[in-house]
Enzyme design. Structure first.
Site, PDB file in Angstrom:
ATOM      1  N   HIS A 234       0.811  -1.217   0.000  1.00  0.00           N
ATOM      2  CA  HIS A 234       0.000   0.000   0.000  1.00  0.00           C
ATOM      3  C   HIS A 234       0.847   1.271   0.000  1.00  0.00           C
ATOM      4  O   HIS A 234       0.361   2.338   0.367  1.00  0.00           O
ATOM      5  CB  HIS A 234      -0.961  -0.011   1.193  1.00  0.00           C
ATOM      6  CG  HIS A 234      -2.042  -1.055   1.070  1.00  0.00           C
ATOM      7  ND1 HIS A 234      -2.846  -1.459   2.105  1.00  0.00           N
ATOM      8  CD2 HIS A 234      -2.458  -1.771  -0.010  1.00  0.00           C
ATOM      9  CE1 HIS A 234      -3.700  -2.377   1.682  1.00  0.00           C
ATOM     10  NE2 HIS A 234      -3.472  -2.597   0.409  1.00  0.00           N
TER      11      HIS A 234
ATOM     12  N   GLU B 292      -8.317 -11.279  17.425  1.00  0.00           N
ATOM     13  CA  GLU B 292      -9.715 -11.420  16.982  1.00  0.00           C
ATOM     14  C   GLU B 292      -9.766 -12.302  15.739  1.00  0.00           C
ATOM     15  O   GLU B 292      -8.861 -12.251  14.912  1.00  0.00           O
ATOM     16  CB  GLU B 292     -10.280 -10.048  16.570  1.00  0.00           C
ATOM     17  CG  GLU B 292     -10.142  -8.952  17.606  1.00  0.00           C
ATOM     18  CD  GLU B 292     -11.093  -9.164  18.771  1.00  0.00           C
ATOM     19  OE1 GLU B 292     -12.160  -9.768  18.549  1.00  0.00           O
ATOM     20  OE2 GLU B 292     -10.739  -8.756  19.893  1.00  0.00           O
TER      21      GLU B 292
HETATM   22  P1  OAD Z   1      -7.303  -3.096  10.256  1.00  0.00           P
HETATM   23  O1  OAD Z   1      -7.321  -1.896  11.149  1.00  0.00           O
HETATM   24  O2  OAD Z   1      -8.459  -3.292   9.338  1.00  0.00           O
HETATM   25  O3  OAD Z   1      -7.180  -4.419  11.135  1.00  0.00           O
HETATM   26  C1  OAD Z   1      -6.240  -4.525  12.175  1.00  0.00           C
HETATM   27  C2  OAD Z   1      -6.280  -5.951  12.705  1.00  0.00           C
HETATM   28  O4  OAD Z   1      -5.247  -6.077  13.677  1.00  0.00           O
HETATM   29  C3  OAD Z   1      -7.600  -6.338  13.390  1.00  0.00           C
HETATM   30  O5  OAD Z   1      -8.036  -7.572  12.868  1.00  0.00           O
HETATM   31  C4  OAD Z   1      -7.194  -6.476  14.869  1.00  0.00           C
HETATM   32  O6  OAD Z   1      -7.937  -7.515  15.540  1.00  0.00           O
HETATM   33  C5  OAD Z   1      -5.728  -6.844  14.765  1.00  0.00           C
HETATM   34  N1  OAD Z   1      -4.898  -6.490  15.935  1.00  0.00           N
HETATM   35  C6  OAD Z   1      -5.056  -5.465  16.799  1.00  0.00           C
HETATM   36  N2  OAD Z   1      -4.073  -5.452  17.705  1.00  0.00           N
HETATM   37  C7  OAD Z   1      -3.267  -6.504  17.425  1.00  0.00           C
HETATM   38  C8  OAD Z   1      -2.061  -7.025  17.992  1.00  0.00           C
HETATM   39  N3  OAD Z   1      -1.495  -6.475  19.064  1.00  0.00           N
HETATM   40  N4  OAD Z   1      -1.506  -8.112  17.426  1.00  0.00           N
HETATM   41  C9  OAD Z   1      -2.058  -8.698  16.340  1.00  0.00           C
HETATM   42  N5  OAD Z   1      -3.186  -8.244  15.758  1.00  0.00           N
HETATM   43  C10 OAD Z   1      -3.787  -7.168  16.284  1.00  0.00           C
HETATM   44  O7  OAD Z   1      -5.927  -3.046   9.456  1.00  0.00           O
HETATM   45  P2  OAD Z   1      -5.477  -3.767   8.099  1.00  0.00           P
HETATM   46  O8  OAD Z   1      -6.068  -5.132   7.993  1.00  0.00           O
HETATM   47  O9  OAD Z   1      -4.023  -3.631   8.016  1.00  0.00           O
HETATM   48  O10 OAD Z   1      -5.004   0.741   3.640  1.00  0.00           O
HETATM   49  O11 OAD Z   1      -6.156  -2.824   7.035  1.00  0.00           O
HETATM   50  C11 OAD Z   1      -5.929  -3.042   5.665  1.00  0.00           C
HETATM   51  C12 OAD Z   1      -5.834  -1.727   4.926  1.00  0.00           C
HETATM   52  O12 OAD Z   1      -7.003  -0.956   5.196  1.00  0.00           O
HETATM   53  C13 OAD Z   1      -4.702  -0.847   5.402  1.00  0.00           C
HETATM   54  O13 OAD Z   1      -3.498  -1.146   4.752  1.00  0.00           O
HETATM   55  C14 OAD Z   1      -5.185   0.533   5.048  1.00  0.00           C
HETATM   56  C15 OAD Z   1      -6.634   0.422   5.427  1.00  0.00           C
HETATM   57  O14 OAD Z   1      -7.503   1.252   4.748  1.00  0.00           O
HETATM   58  C16 OAD Z   1      -4.424   1.869   3.239  1.00  0.00           C
HETATM   59  O15 OAD Z   1      -4.101   2.781   3.970  1.00  0.00           O
HETATM   60  C17 OAD Z   1      -4.246   1.898   1.786  1.00  0.00           C
END
Ligand code: OAD
Length: 231
Positions: free
Chosen positions: A111, A205
């Site tokens: 990204h 989660e």
């Molecule tokens: P999200 O914010 O959608 O998801 C974060 C995930 O991390 C969730 O499933 C949480 O349960 C998990 N989580 C939280 N704390 C954690 C920890 N300590 N250890 C492990 N997991 C944990 O983020 P992404 O999936 O990265 O795009 O989102 C995908 C894309 O959506 C991002 O790259 C961004 C966003 O829009 C752009 O900016 C282009």
């Protein structure tokens, strides 16, 4: 516990949850960036065309927030593994550069990056620091946009192909901290599974694709990685 030597090619596939323990907010959970900010005002080409300064200032705030954070032990475990194992790749959705700050070299940024800008005529350039060096290209005076894949943008196909190639040939695929709702990245674990990699999900989660993994570890990234790769 996993012995990395048992796997010829290893991919760590990371999302915002990987950086959460460093203090970088995630996008969707409680306190998530897209709850606080409307992406249509700050994270799409339309917003940039309408008001580039507003968008650049938003990204400057994000740069400041990230610079106040440090990589955690989980980032360091991955970068250390890269020193002793010849085929480790990090495929990340994160734009914060935290893996590189921890010392990882082989990082595919799906990204884009908070630390690059893009001129429509002169291409991308690195810009590291809290404040952008320039808002406009010195050569042509065009606004410099963050080199990030925003909402409604296409991903860079070269980068996607590079990620798919390494994921399709890996033997161990470890997904960390992604909600698996943003495509095409959310489809990558299935590519690993279809090509017979052993697939592990680290996330406190469940995600919509938790069932495809061979192992689900419902723990934060740092603890899960320390248990998987002790020593
Ligand atoms: P999200 O914010 O959608 O998801 C974060 C995930 O991390 C969730 O499933 C949480 O349960 C998990 N989580 C939280 N704390 C954690 C920890 N300590 N250890 C492990 N997991 C944990 O983020 P992404 O999936 O990265 O795009 O989102 C995908 C894309 O959506 C991002 O790259 C961004 C966003 O829009 C752009 O900016 C282009």
């Amino acid at each position: 516990m996993i012995n990395p030597g048992d796997y010829k090619q290893i991919v760590f596939f990371t999302g915002a949850g990987m950086s959460a323990e460093s203090g970088v907010p995630t996008y969707r959970g409680s306190g998530g960036i897209w709850h606080q900010y409307n992406w249509e005002e700050y994270a799409c080409q339309r917003a940039f065309d309408e008001d580039p300064q507003r968008v650049l200032k938003f990204h400057q705030l994000r740069r400041k927030a990230v610079l106040e954070c440090e990589p955690h032990v989980g980032h360091l475990i991955i970068s250390e593994l890269e020193k002793s194992h010849p085929h480790i790749t990090v495929v990340t959705q994160n734009i914060d550069g935290m893996h590189q700050r921890a010392g990882s070299k082989n990082v595919v940024e799906l990204h884009g990056s908070l630390w690059r800008v893009r001129c429509p005529r002169h291409g991308t350039s690195e810009d590291i620091g809290e404040i952008y060096k320039n808002y406009k290209c010195e050569a042509c005076n065009s606004w410099l946009r963050p080199d990030i894949v925003w909402f409604e943008d296409m991903l860079n196909q070269e980068v996607v192909q590079k990620a798919i190639k390494v994921i399709a040939s890996c033997k161990l695929f470890i997904s960390i901290g992604t909600s698996a709702v943003v495509y095409p990245a959310a489809g990558f674990p299935t590519i690993a599974k279809d090509n017979n990699a052993f697939c592990v999900e680290i996330n406190p989660e469940p995600s919509p694709i938790s069932h495809i993994y061979d192992q689900n570890i419902r723990e934060p990234a740092s603890k899960a990685l320390a248990n998987l790769f002790p020593g």
